[in-house]
Scaffold this active site. Structure first.
Site, mmCIF file in Angstrom:
data_model
loop_
_atom_site.group_PDB
_atom_site.id
_atom_site.type_symbol
_atom_site.label_atom_id
_atom_site.label_comp_id
_atom_site.label_asym_id
_atom_site.label_seq_id
_atom_site.Cartn_x
_atom_site.Cartn_y
_atom_site.Cartn_z
ATOM 1 C CG HIS A 168 32.494 -56.583 -18.854
ATOM 2 N ND1 HIS A 168 31.500 -55.790 -18.844
ATOM 3 C CD2 HIS A 168 32.219 -57.592 -18.391
ATOM 4 C CE1 HIS A 168 30.643 -56.530 -17.987
ATOM 5 N NE2 HIS A 168 30.875 -57.631 -17.928
ATOM 6 C CD GLU A 205 32.694 -52.479 -19.675
ATOM 7 O OE1 GLU A 205 32.124 -53.032 -18.760
ATOM 8 O OE2 GLU A 205 32.774 -52.860 -20.657
ATOM 9 C CB CYS A 225 28.236 -58.473 -20.430
ATOM 10 S SG CYS A 225 28.230 -59.708 -19.052
#
Length: 213
Positions: free
Chosen positions: A195, A197, A82
């Site tokens: 992202h 994650e 990001c």
């Protein structure tokens, strides 16, 4: 190489969720703001949320800019997430002109406020978008080696990277008819605007691929 990954702790990263995702992939996670530890890491991750200028300011205040650059010169794996991806490039136009790490030549610019059909776009761009592969890109040996084109990832951003060299563009998303760089790479330095994650099983496969690099 061991299974250790070092996350750069400079005050602006969503470290906990990134750390948990890497741990799910079998990594031993080290959080560090120590310049020597960062320079000599085996695998390095630069996460980040917030404004570009603030991120670069925090890296400079902690004396981390040169250690990150020296690390990158060693051809060891470096992943920016990001804001971390945006800081990998040369400059950003967010709230003025600001210098980045200049590891991948390019510029971060504001996402257009209008779609190509003239409809107003919601900024920031928040949500799931499909990944597309440029004709020149080969996902073998990249973060996306186990990812199928069209797979969706989660993004939250108002600025997007434009690479100076199109060969550094690995994947892109479409937002309002505009092509948005999703993954960029130069050598062992890779950035993802999304992202991983927060991108479910697809994102975890990408982090696992990074751990194999």
């Amino acid at each position: 190489m061991s299974n250790t990954v070092t996350l750069i702790d400079y005050g602006l990263g969503n470290l906990l969720s990134v750390a948990r995702a890497f741990e799910h992939c079998g990594a031993k996670v080290v959080l560090s703001h120590d310049p020597s530890e960062i320079e000599h890491a085996e695998r390095l991750v630069l996460p980040g949320v917030g404004a570009f200028a603030d991120g670069m300011h925090e890296l400079r205040e902690r004396g981390l800019v040169d250690p990150i650059r020296r690390y990158a010169e060693s051809d060891r794996p470096l992943l920016g997430i990001c804001l971390g991806m945006q800081m990998l490039v040369t400059t950003s136009e967010e709230f003025g002109e600001h210098k980045g790490l200049d590891l991948i030549p390019g510029r971060a610019r504001a996402i257009p406020q209008m779609a190509t059909n003239g409809v107003a776009l919601k900024i920031p761009h928040i949500g799931w978008s499909a990944l597309h592969r440029p004709e020149h890109a080969d996902w073998q040996g990249s973060l996306l080696v186990d990812t199928a084109p069209g797979s969706s990832v989660y993004l939250v951003h108002s600025f997007a990277v434009e690479t100076d060299d199109q060969s550094h563009l690995v994947s892109y998303c479409n937002y309002g008819g505009h092509s948005i760089a999703a993954t960029i790479q130069r050598g062992a330095v890779v950035g993802c605007q999304f992202h991983p994650e927060k991108s479910g099983p697809e994102g975890l496969r990408m982090l696992a691929a990074f751990m194999r690099s």
